[in-house]
Write a protein that holds these residues in place. Structure first.
Motif, PDB file in Angstrom:
ATOM      1  N   GLU A  83       0.827  -1.208   0.000  1.00 16.06           N
ATOM      2  CA  GLU A  83       0.000   0.000   0.000  1.00 16.06           C
ATOM      3  C   GLU A  83       0.866   1.265   0.000  1.00 16.06           C
ATOM      4  OE1 GLU A  83      -3.450   2.111   2.791  1.00 16.06           O
ATOM      5  OE2 GLU A  83      -2.940  -0.004   3.095  1.00 16.06           O
ATOM      6  N   TYR A  84       1.905   1.262   0.856  1.00 16.98           N
ATOM      7  CA  TYR A  84       2.707   2.486   1.014  1.00 16.98           C
ATOM      8  C   TYR A  84       4.018   2.458   0.243  1.00 16.98           C
ATOM      9  CZ  TYR A  84      -0.610   3.774   4.647  1.00 16.98           C
ATOM     10  OH  TYR A  84      -1.751   4.109   5.321  1.00 16.98           O
ATOM     11  N   ASP A  85       4.351   1.333  -0.394  1.00 17.59           N
ATOM     12  CA  ASP A  85       5.545   1.274  -1.241  1.00 17.59           C
ATOM     13  C   ASP A  85       6.837   1.453  -0.449  1.00 17.59           C
ATOM     14  OD1 ASP A  85       7.218   1.201  -3.460  1.00 17.59           O
ATOM     15  OD2 ASP A  85       6.790   3.265  -4.081  1.00 17.59           O
ATOM     16  N   PHE A  86       7.142   0.475   0.380  1.00 16.04           N
ATOM     17  CA  PHE A  86       8.432   0.457   1.075  1.00 16.04           C
ATOM     18  C   PHE A  86       8.894  -0.992   1.216  1.00 16.04           C
ATOM     19  CE2 PHE A  86       5.185   0.514   4.476  1.00 16.04           C
ATOM     20  CZ  PHE A  86       5.498  -0.669   5.126  1.00 16.04           C
ATOM     21  N   VAL A  87      10.146  -1.185   1.625  1.00 17.48           N
ATOM     22  CA  VAL A  87      10.681  -2.539   1.806  1.00 17.48           C
ATOM     23  C   VAL A  87      10.875  -2.825   3.296  1.00 17.48           C
ATOM     24  CG1 VAL A  87      11.863  -2.443  -0.426  1.00 17.48           C
ATOM     25  CG2 VAL A  87      13.129  -1.932   1.667  1.00 17.48           C
ATOM     26  N   TYR A  88      10.964  -4.111   3.611  1.00 17.41           N
ATOM     27  CA  TYR A  88      11.187  -4.533   4.999  1.00 17.41           C
ATOM     28  C   TYR A  88      12.623  -4.971   5.236  1.00 17.41           C
ATOM     29  CZ  TYR A  88       6.294  -4.281   6.253  1.00 17.41           C
ATOM     30  OH  TYR A  88       5.044  -3.810   6.534  1.00 17.41           O
ATOM     31  N   PHE A  89      13.155  -4.476   6.337  1.00 19.17           N
ATOM     32  CA  PHE A  89      14.493  -4.843   6.810  1.00 19.17           C
ATOM     33  C   PHE A  89      14.327  -5.449   8.207  1.00 19.17           C
ATOM     34  CE2 PHE A  89      18.546  -2.604   8.658  1.00 19.17           C
ATOM     35  CZ  PHE A  89      19.137  -3.830   8.906  1.00 19.17           C
ATOM     36  N   GLU A  90      14.514  -6.752   8.319  1.00 17.35           N
ATOM     37  CA  GLU A  90      14.472  -7.396   9.643  1.00 17.35           C
ATOM     38  C   GLU A  90      15.877  -7.346  10.249  1.00 17.35           C
ATOM     39  OE1 GLU A  90      12.681  -8.385  12.074  1.00 17.35           O
ATOM     40  OE2 GLU A  90      14.215  -9.559  13.119  1.00 17.35           O
ATOM     41  N   ASP A  91      15.979  -6.594  11.334  1.00 15.09           N
ATOM     42  CA  ASP A  91      17.271  -6.302  11.979  1.00 15.09           C
ATOM     43  C   ASP A  91      17.662  -7.471  12.893  1.00 15.09           C
ATOM     44  OD1 ASP A  91      19.470  -5.084  13.087  1.00 15.09           O
ATOM     45  OD2 ASP A  91      18.358  -3.415  13.991  1.00 15.09           O
ATOM     46  N   ILE A 112      12.011 -15.503   8.529  1.00 16.99           N
ATOM     47  CA  ILE A 112      12.437 -14.166   8.094  1.00 16.99           C
ATOM     48  C   ILE A 112      12.639 -14.069   6.587  1.00 16.99           C
ATOM     49  CG2 ILE A 112      14.347 -12.496   8.275  1.00 16.99           C
ATOM     50  CD1 ILE A 112      14.676 -13.589  11.217  1.00 16.99           C
ATOM     51  N   ALA A 113      13.294 -15.079   6.020  1.00 17.33           N
ATOM     52  CA  ALA A 113      13.617 -15.009   4.588  1.00 17.33           C
ATOM     53  C   ALA A 113      12.364 -14.954   3.719  1.00 17.33           C
ATOM     54  CB  ALA A 113      14.475 -16.204   4.181  1.00 17.33           C
ATOM     55  N   SER A 114      11.240 -15.431   4.249  1.00 15.23           N
ATOM     56  CA  SER A 114      10.026 -15.479   3.431  1.00 15.23           C
ATOM     57  C   SER A 114       9.389 -14.106   3.242  1.00 15.23           C
ATOM     58  CB  SER A 114       9.010 -16.449   4.042  1.00 15.23           C
ATOM     59  OG  SER A 114       8.365 -15.857   5.165  1.00 15.23           O
ATOM     60  N   TRP A 115       9.750 -13.123   4.085  1.00 11.94           N
ATOM     61  CA  TRP A 115       9.089 -11.811   3.971  1.00 11.94           C
ATOM     62  C   TRP A 115      10.022 -10.608   4.028  1.00 11.94           C
ATOM     63  CZ3 TRP A 115       9.742  -8.738   8.271  1.00 11.94           C
ATOM     64  CH2 TRP A 115      10.116  -9.391   9.453  1.00 11.94           C
ATOM     65  N   ALA A 116      11.189 -10.737   4.686  1.00 12.32           N
ATOM     66  CA  ALA A 116      12.073  -9.567   4.829  1.00 12.32           C
ATOM     67  C   ALA A 116      12.961  -9.440   3.596  1.00 12.32           C
ATOM     68  CB  ALA A 116      12.925  -9.688   6.085  1.00 12.32           C
ATOM     69  N   HIS A 117      12.846  -8.296   2.902  1.00 17.51           N
ATOM     70  CA  HIS A 117      13.693  -8.070   1.731  1.00 17.51           C
ATOM     71  C   HIS A 117      15.172  -8.076   2.129  1.00 17.51           C
ATOM     72  CE1 HIS A 117       9.808  -6.113   0.893  1.00 17.51           C
ATOM     73  NE2 HIS A 117      10.004  -6.531  -0.334  1.00 17.51           N
ATOM     74  N   LEU A 118      15.414  -7.537   3.319  1.00 21.56           N
ATOM     75  CA  LEU A 118      16.775  -7.269   3.756  1.00 21.56           C
ATOM     76  C   LEU A 118      16.935  -7.765   5.187  1.00 21.56           C
ATOM     77  CD1 LEU A 118      19.249  -5.601   2.783  1.00 21.56           C
ATOM     78  CD2 LEU A 118      18.145  -3.571   3.728  1.00 21.56           C
ATOM     79  N   THR A 119      18.118  -8.316   5.486  1.00 17.77           N
ATOM     80  CA  THR A 119      18.449  -8.597   6.879  1.00 17.77           C
ATOM     81  C   THR A 119      19.934  -8.286   7.057  1.00 17.77           C
ATOM     82  OG1 THR A 119      18.196 -10.160   8.722  1.00 17.77           O
ATOM     83  CG2 THR A 119      18.945 -11.078   6.616  1.00 17.77           C
TER      84      THR A 119
END
Ligand code: BMP
Length: 274
Positions: A83-91, A112-119
């Motif tokens: 909806e808001y056009d951003f990526v996810y980073f799981e820290d 985590i790998a299934s949804w976080a673009h970045l870790t």
């Protein structure tokens, strides 16, 4: 050099799809702001993401601090991301042997790998940690950051440790797309006669605050201008400076996010022309 290239142009410096997505998102939204939402209730997490969503290129999570975590939360997070056009980073700050981190990254409760673009990962185990994580994430198009430096007082991630982190990244540019660091890593850790002038890595910088200088537990803050203009950082990561102490104050939170976004973008524009 990457320091004076636009975000949009830099997308072409990378082959990793997450790196490209991040740079294109920054360019599209004119935001180099990542908000770190370190709250413990699913509803607060969702409410804050809705409030800051229009102003961010990235949301950084600590998914393991959510008290009432249920995997259905992930679908809701993904919907907000679209909806808001951003990526996810799981820290997640992985720090173990390759075999263990691969299991932690792919499975468990959080997948985590299934949804976080970045870790991200601590380089302390050596290159095997990248091998382990990329065995899961590379085929999914995910990206990894190495923690080359930290924002905290007395951090041990300095000097040759930081240099070795950069060397490790250079050997794995298909998956390692950048660093958690306080400044650009250009040229750092390069060997004699090695041409690293074309190397591009994303620099994500936490420890950003406009009001406080730090907290009671060793955190240290610098301003968006110091990070982006002076130190060449690409993405500012802001947590409590935006969501403060009251996760329900969504209007105030949105206003703060807008302010940090404006400061981060102004610092980037100043950098481009200096
Ligand atoms: P805050 O802006 O509220 O201080 O939060 C900073 C966030 O960035 C926290 O989620 C913390 O885990 C993370 N972080 C940091 O502060 N310094 C580092 O060097 C690396 C981090 O991941």
């Amino acid at each position: 050099t990457p320091r004076t290239q636009t975000y949009g142009a830099r997308a072409l410096n990378f082959t990793n799809p997450t790196a490209r997505l991040i740079l294109e998102t920054i360019e599209r939204k004119k935001s180099n702001l990542a908000v770190s939402v370190d709250v413990t209730k699913s509803n607060d997490l969702l409410a804050i993401i809705k409030a800051v969503g229009p102003y961010v290129c990235m949301i950084k999570t600590h998914i393991d601090i959510i008290d009432d975590f249920d995997f259905s939360l992930i679908k809701q997070l993904q919907n907000l991301g679209h909806e808001y056009d951003f990526v996810y980073f799981e820290d997640r700050k992985f720090a173990d042997i390759g075999n263990t981190v691969a299991l932690q990254y792919a499975g468990g409760v959080h997948k985590i790998a299934s949804w976080a673009h970045l870790t991200n990962a601590h380089p302390v185990p050596g290159p095997s940690i990248i091998k382990g994580l990329s065995s899961v994430g590379l085929a999914l198009g995910r990206g990894l950051l190495l923690l080359a430096e930290m924002s905290t007082k007395g951090s041990l991630a300095v000097g040759s440790y930081t240099e070795e982190a950069v060397r490790m990244a250079r050997q794995h540019k298909d998956f390692v797309i950048g660093f958690i660091a306080q400044r650009r890593m250009d040229g750092i850790g390069s060997q004699l006669h090695e041409d690293v002038s074309q190397d591009d890595f994303l620099i994500l910088t936490p420890g950003i605050g406009l009001e406080a200088k730090g907290d009671a537990m060793g955190q240290q803050y610098r301003t968006p201008h110091e990070a982006v203009f002076e130190s060449g950082s690409d993405i500012i990561i802001v947590g409590r400076g935006i969501y403060g102490t009251d996760p329900k104050a969504v209007d105030a939170i949105a206003a703060k996010a807008e302010r940090y976004m404006a400061e981060g973008w102004a610092a980037y524009q100043a950098r481009l022309t200096h």
